[in-house]
Motif scaffolding. Structure first.
Motif, PDB file in Angstrom:
ATOM      1  N   ALA A  97       0.834  -1.197   0.000  1.00 42.48           N
ATOM      2  CA  ALA A  97       0.000   0.000   0.000  1.00 42.48           C
ATOM      3  C   ALA A  97       0.873   1.253   0.000  1.00 42.48           C
ATOM      4  N   ASP A  98       0.335   2.365  -0.501  1.00 41.36           N
ATOM      5  CA  ASP A  98       1.074   3.622  -0.585  1.00 41.36           C
ATOM      6  C   ASP A  98       1.092   4.282   0.788  1.00 41.36           C
ATOM      7  N   ALA A  99       2.276   4.353   1.384  1.00 42.87           N
ATOM      8  CA  ALA A  99       2.398   4.881   2.745  1.00 42.87           C
ATOM      9  C   ALA A  99       2.078   6.361   2.834  1.00 42.87           C
ATOM     10  N   SER A 100       2.167   7.096   1.703  1.00 42.16           N
ATOM     11  CA  SER A 100       1.968   8.542   1.740  1.00 42.16           C
ATOM     12  C   SER A 100       0.509   8.953   1.617  1.00 42.16           C
ATOM     13  N   LEU A 101      -0.409   8.012   1.434  1.00 43.14           N
ATOM     14  CA  LEU A 101      -1.827   8.362   1.302  1.00 43.14           C
ATOM     15  C   LEU A 101      -2.273   9.210   2.481  1.00 43.14           C
ATOM     16  N   ASP A 102      -2.903  10.345   2.181  1.00 40.94           N
ATOM     17  CA  ASP A 102      -3.347  11.266   3.221  1.00 40.94           C
ATOM     18  C   ASP A 102      -4.671  10.789   3.810  1.00 40.94           C
ATOM     19  N   THR A 103      -4.845  10.976   5.103  1.00 44.92           N
ATOM     20  CA  THR A 103      -6.030  10.471   5.799  1.00 44.92           C
ATOM     21  C   THR A 103      -7.166  11.492   5.891  1.00 44.92           C
ATOM     22  N   SER A 104      -6.980  12.691   5.363  1.00 45.83           N
ATOM     23  CA  SER A 104      -7.983  13.743   5.555  1.00 45.83           C
ATOM     24  C   SER A 104      -9.309  13.438   4.875  1.00 45.83           C
ATOM     25  N   ILE A 105      -9.312  12.574   3.857  1.00 48.43           N
ATOM     26  CA  ILE A 105     -10.542  12.339   3.103  1.00 48.43           C
ATOM     27  C   ILE A 105     -11.306  11.110   3.592  1.00 48.43           C
ATOM     28  N   TYR A 106     -10.801  10.444   4.632  1.00 47.09           N
ATOM     29  CA  TYR A 106     -11.430   9.194   5.066  1.00 47.09           C
ATOM     30  C   TYR A 106     -12.211   9.362   6.358  1.00 47.09           C
ATOM     31  N   GLU A 107     -13.387   8.746   6.364  1.00 42.94           N
ATOM     32  CA  GLU A 107     -14.191   8.692   7.591  1.00 42.94           C
ATOM     33  C   GLU A 107     -13.598   7.688   8.573  1.00 42.94           C
ATOM     34  N   ARG A 108     -13.092   6.591   8.038  1.00 42.48           N
ATOM     35  CA  ARG A 108     -12.408   5.594   8.857  1.00 42.48           C
ATOM     36  C   ARG A 108     -11.636   4.669   7.930  1.00 42.48           C
ATOM     37  N   THR A 208     -32.092   4.625  -0.780  1.00 46.85           N
ATOM     38  CA  THR A 208     -31.178   4.648  -1.916  1.00 46.85           C
ATOM     39  C   THR A 208     -30.508   6.018  -2.019  1.00 46.85           C
ATOM     40  N   THR A 209     -29.175   6.018  -2.074  1.00 47.65           N
ATOM     41  CA  THR A 209     -28.400   7.252  -2.219  1.00 47.65           C
ATOM     42  C   THR A 209     -27.385   7.069  -3.333  1.00 47.65           C
ATOM     43  N   LEU A 210     -27.325   8.049  -4.220  1.00 44.64           N
ATOM     44  CA  LEU A 210     -26.354   8.061  -5.308  1.00 44.64           C
ATOM     45  C   LEU A 210     -25.202   8.978  -4.921  1.00 44.64           C
ATOM     46  N   SER A 211     -23.983   8.468  -5.005  1.00 49.62           N
ATOM     47  CA  SER A 211     -22.791   9.233  -4.636  1.00 49.62           C
ATOM     48  C   SER A 211     -21.845   9.314  -5.821  1.00 49.62           C
ATOM     49  N   VAL A 212     -21.364  10.517  -6.091  1.00 51.89           N
ATOM     50  CA  VAL A 212     -20.379  10.746  -7.142  1.00 51.89           C
ATOM     51  C   VAL A 212     -19.261  11.592  -6.544  1.00 51.89           C
ATOM     52  N   GLY A 213     -18.030  11.106  -6.644  1.00 51.14           N
ATOM     53  CA  GLY A 213     -16.932  11.839  -6.029  1.00 51.14           C
ATOM     54  C   GLY A 213     -15.632  11.645  -6.773  1.00 51.14           C
ATOM     55  N   TYR A 214     -14.651  12.444  -6.401  1.00 51.96           N
ATOM     56  CA  TYR A 214     -13.327  12.376  -7.028  1.00 51.96           C
ATOM     57  C   TYR A 214     -12.290  12.817  -6.012  1.00 51.96           C
ATOM     58  N   ASP A 215     -11.192  12.068  -5.912  1.00 52.51           N
ATOM     59  CA  ASP A 215     -10.113  12.491  -5.014  1.00 52.51           C
ATOM     60  C   ASP A 215      -8.799  12.546  -5.778  1.00 52.51           C
ATOM     61  N   TRP A 216      -7.937  13.461  -5.364  1.00 55.35           N
ATOM     62  CA  TRP A 216      -6.666  13.729  -6.038  1.00 55.35           C
ATOM     63  C   TRP A 216      -5.610  14.026  -4.994  1.00 55.35           C
ATOM     64  N   GLN A 217      -4.414  13.475  -5.206  1.00 52.83           N
ATOM     65  CA  GLN A 217      -3.302  13.745  -4.290  1.00 52.83           C
ATOM     66  C   GLN A 217      -2.003  13.811  -5.078  1.00 52.83           C
ATOM     67  N   LYS A 218      -1.193  14.804  -4.744  1.00 53.94           N
ATOM     68  CA  LYS A 218       0.127  14.939  -5.354  1.00 53.94           C
ATOM     69  C   LYS A 218       1.151  15.131  -4.251  1.00 53.94           C
ATOM     70  N   THR A 219       2.101  14.208  -4.173  1.00 53.53           N
ATOM     71  CA  THR A 219       3.171  14.271  -3.192  1.00 53.53           C
ATOM     72  C   THR A 219       4.492  14.480  -3.918  1.00 53.53           C
ATOM     73  N   ARG A 220       5.227  15.489  -3.507  1.00 53.15           N
ATOM     74  CA  ARG A 220       6.482  15.817  -4.200  1.00 53.15           C
ATOM     75  C   ARG A 220       7.613  15.946  -3.193  1.00 53.15           C
ATOM     76  N   PRO A 221       8.341  14.861  -2.949  1.00 50.63           N
ATOM     77  CA  PRO A 221       9.511  14.934  -2.057  1.00 50.63           C
ATOM     78  C   PRO A 221      10.778  15.284  -2.839  1.00 50.63           C
ATOM     79  N   THR A 222      11.680  16.006  -2.217  1.00 51.75           N
ATOM     80  CA  THR A 222      12.984  16.301  -2.813  1.00 51.75           C
ATOM     81  C   THR A 222      14.068  15.957  -1.799  1.00 51.75           C
ATOM     82  N   GLY A 223      15.269  15.645  -2.306  1.00 49.95           N
ATOM     83  CA  GLY A 223      16.350  15.221  -1.431  1.00 49.95           C
ATOM     84  C   GLY A 223      16.144  13.844  -0.861  1.00 49.95           C
ATOM     85  N   VAL A 224      15.485  12.968  -1.645  1.00 53.38           N
ATOM     86  CA  VAL A 224      15.166  11.629  -1.161  1.00 53.38           C
ATOM     87  C   VAL A 224      16.413  10.760  -1.139  1.00 53.38           C
ATOM     88  N   THR A 225      16.331   9.650  -0.391  1.00 57.60           N
ATOM     89  CA  THR A 225      17.462   8.726  -0.314  1.00 57.60           C
ATOM     90  C   THR A 225      17.327   7.618  -1.348  1.00 57.60           C
TER      91      THR A 225
END
Length: 225
Positions: A97-108, A208-225
């Motif tokens: 799994a991607d360790a950098s995934l941000d948790t701000s968009i998740y309910e749990r 019945t509930t219809l849900s439409v959504g979109y999520d986007w994340q961009k992580t840009r590290p510099t000076g990586v090992t």
């Protein structure tokens, strides 16, 4: 006469459908499961997936370098993931799994230990991570803004706003955004992360509930090992 009650806790979920698609209580779920709720994420400042999994029972992580992290459970790499209960294929260029995934968009975030072949098909018998995203469930306008500043000049800002889109509140919208950047104990290392998520929920009927959504994340590290 018998009176039964159940105390609601912000650190657990009443029901989960991650293992069988049935909304079972955690006690009735036929697998070992840990639920990391939005409240716990906020209280412990678990801003990315590695923070969450490193605080989850039965899960460990190893890092190849400053960016590549592999998660383990029950002696196997964690490869099975799902969003809102729907299995997704893991990326071909990573081993976990991607360790950098941000948790701000998740309910749990639900961590189901053991094989989940009933819903995810054949795969690793380690663990399945189910990301339950936030939804526009408020019929009144509300917003929450958080600001933080920590060690290594790490700063973080988040916005979580929701509002009804019609008079009855049957159509609702929610928007979440986050920005984080900071340095590290590593010389010349710097990371910047931007996150945006939007969802519209529309009630088509009582059940019945219809849900439409979109999520986007961009992580840009510099000076990586």
């Amino acid at each position: 006469m018998k009176v039964r009650g159940q105390a609601a806790s912000p650190y657990t979920a009443d029901h989960s459908a991650s293992t069988t698609r049935l909304p079972l209580t955690l006690q009735d779920t036929p697998q070992s499961i840990s639920v990391i709720t939005e409240q716990r994420i906020a209280d412990q400042n678990l801003t990315n997936l590695r923070d969450v999994l490193d605080n989850t029972t039965g899960v460990s992580s190893t890092a190849y370098d400053s960016e590549r992290v592999v998660f383990w459970s029950r002696g196997f790499q964690i490869e099975n993931m799902s969003y809102d209960g729907v299995p997704v294929a893991s990326s071909l260029n990573i081993g976990s799994a991607d360790a950098s995934l941000d948790t701000s968009i998740y309910e749990r975030i639900e961590v189901i230990r053991g094989a989940t072949g009933l819903l995810s098909g054949s795969g690793s018998p380690s663990t399945n991570i189910n990301f339950v995203r936030k939804h526009a469930d408020s019929r009144t306008a509300q917003a929450n803004v958080t600001l933080s500043y920590g060690k290594w000049n790490t700063q973080r800002e988040t916005l979580d706003a929701s509002a009804p889109l019609n008079a009855s509140g049957s159509v609702r919208g929610r928007f979440v955004a986050a920005h984080e950047e900071g340095d590290s104990y590593l010389d010349r290392y710097h990371q910047q992360k931007n996150v945006a998520y939007g969802v519209i929920d529309a009630d088509l009927g009582e059940d019945t509930t219809l849900s439409v959504g979109y999520d986007w994340q961009k992580t840009r590290p510099t000076g990586v090992t």
